[in-house]
Design a protein around this motif. Sequence first.
Motif, short mmCIF file in Angstrom:
data_model
loop_
_atom_site.label_atom_id
_atom_site.label_comp_id
_atom_site.label_asym_id
_atom_site.label_seq_id
_atom_site.Cartn_x
_atom_site.Cartn_y
_atom_site.Cartn_z
N ASP A 126 -48.58 40.67 24.01
CA ASP A 126 -48.39 40.87 22.57
C ASP A 126 -47.19 41.76 22.27
O ASP A 126 -46.47 41.53 21.29
CB ASP A 126 -49.65 41.49 21.96
CG ASP A 126 -50.77 40.47 21.81
OD1 ASP A 126 -50.47 39.26 21.85
OD2 ASP A 126 -51.93 40.89 21.65
N ARG A 127 -46.98 42.75 23.09
CA ARG A 127 -45.87 43.67 22.83
C ARG A 127 -44.53 42.93 22.87
O ARG A 127 -43.65 43.19 22.05
CB ARG A 127 -45.89 44.79 23.87
CG ARG A 127 -44.86 45.88 23.61
CD ARG A 127 -45.09 47.06 24.52
NE ARG A 127 -44.14 48.13 24.25
CZ ARG A 127 -44.17 49.31 24.86
NH1 ARG A 127 -45.11 49.57 25.76
NH2 ARG A 127 -43.29 50.24 24.56
N GLU A 128 -44.39 42.01 23.81
CA GLU A 128 -43.14 41.25 23.90
C GLU A 128 -43.06 40.20 22.79
O GLU A 128 -41.98 39.93 22.25
CB GLU A 128 -43.03 40.60 25.27
CG GLU A 128 -42.89 41.60 26.42
CD GLU A 128 -42.69 40.90 27.75
OE1 GLU A 128 -41.88 39.96 27.82
OE2 GLU A 128 -43.37 41.29 28.72
N LEU A 129 -44.20 39.61 22.45
CA LEU A 129 -44.21 38.64 21.35
C LEU A 129 -43.83 39.31 20.04
O LEU A 129 -43.13 38.71 19.21
CB LEU A 129 -45.59 38.00 21.23
CG LEU A 129 -45.88 36.78 22.10
CD1 LEU A 129 -47.35 36.38 21.99
CD2 LEU A 129 -44.98 35.61 21.73
N ASN A 130 -44.28 40.53 19.85
CA ASN A 130 -43.98 41.24 18.60
C ASN A 130 -42.47 41.46 18.42
O ASN A 130 -41.99 41.55 17.29
CB ASN A 130 -44.71 42.58 18.56
CG ASN A 130 -46.19 42.41 18.29
OD1 ASN A 130 -46.62 41.39 17.73
ND2 ASN A 130 -46.99 43.39 18.70
N THR A 131 -41.76 41.57 19.52
CA THR A 131 -40.31 41.74 19.40
C THR A 131 -39.62 40.44 19.01
O THR A 131 -38.49 40.46 18.49
CB THR A 131 -39.71 42.25 20.73
OG1 THR A 131 -39.87 41.25 21.75
CG2 THR A 131 -40.38 43.53 21.17
N LEU A 132 -40.28 39.32 19.26
CA LEU A 132 -39.70 38.01 18.93
C LEU A 132 -40.07 37.56 17.52
O LEU A 132 -39.28 36.93 16.83
CB LEU A 132 -40.16 36.96 19.94
CG LEU A 132 -39.73 37.19 21.40
CD1 LEU A 132 -40.35 36.12 22.30
CD2 LEU A 132 -38.22 37.15 21.52
N ARG A 133 -41.32 37.86 17.11
CA ARG A 133 -41.75 37.47 15.77
C ARG A 133 -40.96 38.23 14.72
O ARG A 133 -40.92 39.45 14.72
CB ARG A 133 -43.24 37.76 15.58
CG ARG A 133 -44.18 37.00 16.48
CD ARG A 133 -45.62 37.22 16.03
NE ARG A 133 -46.57 36.84 17.05
CZ ARG A 133 -47.31 37.69 17.73
NH1 ARG A 133 -47.20 39.00 17.49
NH2 ARG A 133 -48.16 37.28 18.65
N GLY A 134 -40.34 37.50 13.83
CA GLY A 134 -39.53 38.12 12.81
C GLY A 134 -38.08 38.22 13.22
O GLY A 134 -37.19 37.94 12.43
N ARG A 135 -37.84 38.56 14.48
CA ARG A 135 -36.45 38.72 14.95
C ARG A 135 -35.86 37.40 15.43
O ARG A 135 -34.74 37.07 15.10
CB ARG A 135 -36.39 39.76 16.07
CG ARG A 135 -34.97 40.04 16.56
CD ARG A 135 -34.14 40.72 15.50
NE ARG A 135 -32.73 40.83 15.89
CZ ARG A 135 -31.80 39.93 15.65
NH1 ARG A 135 -32.12 38.80 15.02
NH2 ARG A 135 -30.55 40.12 16.01
N ARG A 136 -36.61 36.65 16.24
CA ARG A 136 -36.11 35.37 16.74
C ARG A 136 -36.80 34.19 16.07
O ARG A 136 -36.22 33.10 15.97
CB ARG A 136 -36.35 35.28 18.26
CG ARG A 136 -35.53 36.25 19.08
CD ARG A 136 -34.04 35.94 19.05
NE ARG A 136 -33.74 34.53 19.24
CZ ARG A 136 -33.76 33.88 20.41
NH1 ARG A 136 -34.06 34.54 21.52
NH2 ARG A 136 -33.46 32.59 20.48
N MET A 137 -38.05 34.37 15.65
CA MET A 137 -38.78 33.29 14.99
C MET A 137 -39.63 33.88 13.87
O MET A 137 -40.14 34.99 14.00
CB MET A 137 -39.66 32.52 15.99
CG MET A 137 -40.63 33.39 16.76
SD MET A 137 -41.57 32.43 17.97
CE MET A 137 -42.66 33.69 18.65
#
Length: 334
Positions: free
Chosen positions: A82-93
């Motif tokens: 989740d921690r890595e997904l949170n960096t992608l949500r909003g920023r990359r997708m």
Amino acid sequence: MADPGPLLSVRDLSVTFPTERGPVRAVDSLSFDVPPGRTLGIVGESGSGKSVTSLAVMGLHTRAEVTGSVTLSGRELVGLPDRELNTLRGRRMAMIFQDPLSSLHPYYTVGEQVAEHHRVHFGSRRAAARERAVAALAEVGIPEPRRRAGEYPHQFSGGMRQRVMIAMALVCEPDLLIADEPTTALDVTVQAQILDLIARLQQDRGLSVVMITHDLGVVARVAHEVLVMYGGRAAEQAPVDALFASPAHPYTQGLLDSLPRLDDPDDVPLRAIPGSPPSLLEPAPGCAFAPRCPRAATGTAGERARCEEERPLPGGPEGHRTACHFPAYEGAAR
């Protein structure tokens, strides 16, 4: 220049929910690609698995078992912490949800909510994030953005709330935008404005877009490629012009036949697809559409048995894949 490949690649994606009556596979072995700067429209009746698919791509399922592969620019998302997904949500997708009023927090101004996304992903100070939020609201066509940034969601109309959601999704300039029924509750004039806005932003930024809808008119207007889903599976996938000109799957043909046409006489009723969508608790061993399919109903005994007992796999010409034992690639819709 070498082909960069798809921005989003989904392979054999399955999503299964535990229930008191047993597991429900809401998405079953789904595969598709979204190239950079292109729009994929995903269509189908309610319960076909469209929204479940989008949530799986975003990594937002908490109770479901998600298997298969989802890659964004080659990076595997399934199983990512989740921690890595949170960096992608909003920023990359990013994702626009169906109901903007329930997606916006009633206790915070819209400016604060848009600015929060920028602060989280870029570590910007409050003043700088607020300026970026005001610019984002202006970019999506909200008048007097500085004043309206200090207002609350209930002070906005449905169309303006949807513009706020688009600003929130795009404030960090992601590469992929997933729009889940973004025009469902809007009147046709506002729908057109929202679709034009998304198309303009896509052109300006080179966004890849996944447009989820049950409205084939929306798909015809914005999509480059169309994925038709039924019972959690892919029924047909083709370029938008090819799908509307020559639908190969009887379900796609049924969806097109159910649309009103300007050249129809007033006394011609719409042709609805008979029956109901399948129960995912007790999936059929063969084609999920067989109980409602006119081709299966009029086929020979052997053809009907094949439809009812053997699951069709996607096949057909390159670029126009259909999961049907007896596809009709010739002939136009209506």
